[in-house]
Write a protein that holds these residues in place. Structure first.
Motif, PDB file in Angstrom:
ATOM      1  N   LYS A  74       0.832  -1.203   0.000  1.00  0.00           N
ATOM      2  CA  LYS A  74       0.000   0.000   0.000  1.00  0.00           C
ATOM      3  C   LYS A  74       0.867   1.253   0.000  1.00  0.00           C
ATOM      4  N   GLU A  75       1.986   1.185   0.713  1.00  0.00           N
ATOM      5  CA  GLU A  75       2.903   2.328   0.763  1.00  0.00           C
ATOM      6  C   GLU A  75       3.728   2.437  -0.516  1.00  0.00           C
ATOM      7  N   ASP A  76       4.131   1.298  -1.047  1.00  0.00           N
ATOM      8  CA  ASP A  76       4.941   1.275  -2.267  1.00  0.00           C
ATOM      9  C   ASP A  76       4.324   0.254  -3.224  1.00  0.00           C
ATOM     10  N   THR A  77       3.461   0.710  -4.094  1.00  0.00           N
ATOM     11  CA  THR A  77       2.707  -0.188  -4.980  1.00  0.00           C
ATOM     12  C   THR A  77       3.569  -0.826  -6.058  1.00  0.00           C
ATOM     13  N   THR A  78       4.754  -0.268  -6.321  1.00  0.00           N
ATOM     14  CA  THR A  78       5.611  -0.797  -7.386  1.00  0.00           C
ATOM     15  C   THR A  78       6.667  -1.771  -6.865  1.00  0.00           C
ATOM     16  N   ALA A  79       6.671  -2.060  -5.579  1.00  0.00           N
ATOM     17  CA  ALA A  79       7.685  -2.936  -5.005  1.00  0.00           C
ATOM     18  C   ALA A  79       7.552  -4.350  -5.565  1.00  0.00           C
ATOM     19  N   ASP A  80       8.675  -5.002  -5.780  1.00  0.00           N
ATOM     20  CA  ASP A  80       8.697  -6.379  -6.253  1.00  0.00           C
ATOM     21  C   ASP A  80       8.812  -7.331  -5.062  1.00  0.00           C
ATOM     22  N   ILE A  81       8.202  -8.508  -5.210  1.00  0.00           N
ATOM     23  CA  ILE A  81       8.150  -9.477  -4.121  1.00  0.00           C
ATOM     24  C   ILE A  81       8.798 -10.779  -4.567  1.00  0.00           C
ATOM     25  N   ILE A  82       9.632 -11.329  -3.702  1.00  0.00           N
ATOM     26  CA  ILE A  82      10.152 -12.690  -3.854  1.00  0.00           C
ATOM     27  C   ILE A  82       9.685 -13.484  -2.646  1.00  0.00           C
ATOM     28  N   THR A  83       8.981 -14.572  -2.887  1.00  0.00           N
ATOM     29  CA  THR A  83       8.411 -15.353  -1.791  1.00  0.00           C
ATOM     30  C   THR A  83       9.209 -16.635  -1.586  1.00  0.00           C
ATOM     31  N   ILE A  84       9.410 -16.977  -0.323  1.00  0.00           N
ATOM     32  CA  ILE A  84      10.032 -18.254   0.057  1.00  0.00           C
ATOM     33  C   ILE A  84       9.014 -18.996   0.911  1.00  0.00           C
ATOM     34  N   GLY A  85       8.404 -20.023   0.317  1.00  0.00           N
ATOM     35  CA  GLY A  85       7.325 -20.742   0.985  1.00  0.00           C
ATOM     36  C   GLY A  85       6.015 -20.590   0.233  1.00  0.00           C
ATOM     37  N   ASP A  86       5.285 -21.682   0.083  1.00  0.00           N
ATOM     38  CA  ASP A  86       4.032 -21.657  -0.684  1.00  0.00           C
ATOM     39  C   ASP A  86       2.942 -20.844  -0.004  1.00  0.00           C
ATOM     40  N   LYS A  87       2.921 -20.823   1.328  1.00  0.00           N
ATOM     41  CA  LYS A  87       1.832 -20.162   2.047  1.00  0.00           C
ATOM     42  C   LYS A  87       1.809 -18.662   1.781  1.00  0.00           C
ATOM     43  N   ILE A  88       2.956 -18.007   1.859  1.00  0.00           N
ATOM     44  CA  ILE A  88       3.002 -16.574   1.617  1.00  0.00           C
ATOM     45  C   ILE A  88       2.770 -16.277   0.138  1.00  0.00           C
ATOM     46  N   LYS A  89       3.242 -17.148  -0.751  1.00  0.00           N
ATOM     47  CA  LYS A  89       3.047 -16.934  -2.189  1.00  0.00           C
ATOM     48  C   LYS A  89       1.567 -16.995  -2.543  1.00  0.00           C
ATOM     49  N   GLN A  90       0.852 -17.976  -2.023  1.00  0.00           N
ATOM     50  CA  GLN A  90      -0.568 -18.129  -2.329  1.00  0.00           C
ATOM     51  C   GLN A  90      -1.378 -16.926  -1.850  1.00  0.00           C
ATOM     52  N   GLN A  91      -1.063 -16.425  -0.660  1.00  0.00           N
ATOM     53  CA  GLN A  91      -1.849 -15.325  -0.104  1.00  0.00           C
ATOM     54  C   GLN A  91      -1.549 -14.003  -0.788  1.00  0.00           C
ATOM     55  N   VAL A  92      -0.290 -13.756  -1.147  1.00  0.00           N
ATOM     56  CA  VAL A  92       0.056 -12.496  -1.804  1.00  0.00           C
ATOM     57  C   VAL A  92      -0.442 -12.482  -3.246  1.00  0.00           C
ATOM     58  N   GLN A  93      -0.395 -13.633  -3.907  1.00  0.00           N
ATOM     59  CA  GLN A  93      -0.838 -13.687  -5.304  1.00  0.00           C
ATOM     60  C   GLN A  93      -2.337 -13.462  -5.454  1.00  0.00           C
ATOM     61  N   ARG A  94      -3.095 -13.658  -4.399  1.00  0.00           N
ATOM     62  CA  ARG A  94      -4.533 -13.419  -4.490  1.00  0.00           C
ATOM     63  C   ARG A  94      -4.845 -11.948  -4.711  1.00  0.00           C
ATOM     64  N   THR A  95      -4.039 -11.070  -4.136  1.00  0.00           N
ATOM     65  CA  THR A  95      -4.314  -9.635  -4.212  1.00  0.00           C
ATOM     66  C   THR A  95      -3.311  -8.874  -5.074  1.00  0.00           C
ATOM     67  N   HIS A  96      -2.056  -9.337  -5.124  1.00  0.00           N
ATOM     68  CA  HIS A  96      -1.022  -8.616  -5.875  1.00  0.00           C
ATOM     69  C   HIS A  96      -0.204  -9.588  -6.733  1.00  0.00           C
ATOM     70  N   PRO A  97      -0.836 -10.238  -7.699  1.00  0.00           N
ATOM     71  CA  PRO A  97      -0.077 -11.210  -8.510  1.00  0.00           C
ATOM     72  C   PRO A  97       0.999 -10.565  -9.374  1.00  0.00           C
ATOM     73  N   GLU A  98       0.792  -9.304  -9.757  1.00  0.00           N
ATOM     74  CA  GLU A  98       1.760  -8.642 -10.634  1.00  0.00           C
ATOM     75  C   GLU A  98       3.047  -8.275  -9.904  1.00  0.00           C
ATOM     76  N   ASN A  99       3.015  -8.230  -8.554  1.00  0.00           N
ATOM     77  CA  ASN A  99       4.210  -7.860  -7.795  1.00  0.00           C
ATOM     78  C   ASN A  99       5.118  -9.053  -7.495  1.00  0.00           C
ATOM     79  N   VAL A 100       4.579 -10.257  -7.556  1.00  0.00           N
ATOM     80  CA  VAL A 100       5.363 -11.456  -7.243  1.00  0.00           C
ATOM     81  C   VAL A 100       6.209 -11.815  -8.462  1.00  0.00           C
ATOM     82  N   LYS A 101       7.528 -11.744  -8.311  1.00  0.00           N
ATOM     83  CA  LYS A 101       8.445 -11.975  -9.421  1.00  0.00           C
ATOM     84  C   LYS A 101       9.111 -13.341  -9.369  1.00  0.00           C
ATOM     85  N   LEU A 102       9.235 -13.903  -8.162  1.00  0.00           N
ATOM     86  CA  LEU A 102       9.949 -15.168  -8.012  1.00  0.00           C
ATOM     87  C   LEU A 102       9.430 -15.868  -6.764  1.00  0.00           C
TER      88      LEU A 102
END
Length: 297
Positions: free
Chosen positions: A117-145
């Motif tokens: 919300k503070e930085d909408t252009t930030a890129d995300i790298i997730t380690i673990g399926d749980k955090i990846k699944q939850q973040v991709q529901r709302t911000h799939p374009e930010n998840v890069k790896l």
């Protein structure tokens, strides 16, 4: 004819969605199911309890790897580097693949969403399926790896080396410039509480422009900032995974303990309901027998 009309009138007087009383067989099956669930949750609680001491040692051991870099950043004042706030933000969010541990994964996802919300252009790298699944529901374009297959055992240096190597490969091939990387993880505060914390990793260029770097005598023919960045990324991820692993084991133990207690309360409730229903069935059968015997006289 009059009897059929009375039955139809009685049925129409009750809404179709009104739940009827459970039969004795249904209550018995429900009670058996809850008892089986309690056995599973109690076993998982015992397993998590036996792994707590090992997880605590892992947290302490892995944290030692990141202390030199933290001290180096403080002495060189890397956060005051003119490049520290330039470039795009890169967030590495760490959880695991396993669930049944309370709100530990959802709290990390909530923290990441607040950052986005503070930085909408930030890129995300997730380690673990749980955090990846939850973040991709709302911000799939930010998840890069994303990485999975983590959290099954306590983290080690080899595992984090493979992860950091892939992250470095992505950073080097990416057209974006990441001068500051934030590693987010669940930090165990006590045996029953945790919070989402972060540890910064500064890039080669950021460290090279740090105002306090002159305090060290660095040979020009050695690329110390680059080597430090690569090693610091690995050790920061290792320390973060070690703390997250300890927090997850503690959270799972508390969650399974609460689940076992709730299952015990439900067993008591359904046991009372079963006994009352059984007594009512026996009473009705006795009434039918007595009524039938009386009609024969």
């Amino acid at each position: 004819m009059f009897r059929q009309a009375a039955i139809i009138a009685v049925k129409q007087s009750y809404p179709a969605n009104v739940r009827q009383f459970a039969t004795l067989r249904e209550i018995e099956m429900r009670l058996k199911s809850i008892k089986n669930i309690k056995k599973i949750t109690k076993t998982m609680m015992i397993v998590a309890s036996t792994r707590l001491s090992k997880a605590a040692r892992t947290k302490v051991t892995t944290s030692e790897f990141s202390k030199p870099e933290r001290s180096f950043y403080e002495i060189t004042e890397a956060e005051k580097s003119p490049l520290a706030k330039d470039g795009k933000s890169l967030i590495i969010a760490i959880t695991s693949d396993k669930g049944l541990c309370g709100s530990i994964h959802s709290s990390m996802a909530k923290k990441v969403r607040l950052l986005l919300k503070e930085d909408t252009t930030a890129d995300i790298i997730t380690i673990g399926d749980k955090i990846k699944q939850q973040v991709q529901r709302t911000h799939p374009e930010n998840v890069k790896l994303g990485f999975n297959g983590v959290g099954k055992v306590d983290p080690n240096f080899l595992e984090t080396s493979l992860i950091s190597a892939e992250i470095l490969k992505y950073i080097n091939e990416s057209p974006e410039t990441y001068n500051k990387i934030s590693v987010y993880f669940n930090d165990p505060i006590t045996s029953i509480s945790f919070e989402a914390s972060n540890d910064p990793v500064y890039s080669e260029a950021t460290v090279g422009e740090a105002p306090g770097l002159c305090k060290y005598e660095i040979t020009q023919d050695l690329n110390i900032p680059k080597d430090l960045f690569e090693y610091a990324l690995n050790t920061k991820i290792l320390a973060a995974m070690g703390k997250g692993y300890a927090a997850e084991i503690s959270a799972r133990r508390n969650a399974m303990d609460n689940a076992s207690k709730n299952a015990g309360d439900m067993i008591n409730k359904y046991s009372i309901l079963y006994n009352r229903t059984r007594q009512a069935v026996i009473t009705n059968e006795l009434v039918d027998i007595i009524t039938g015997a009386s009609s024969l006289d």
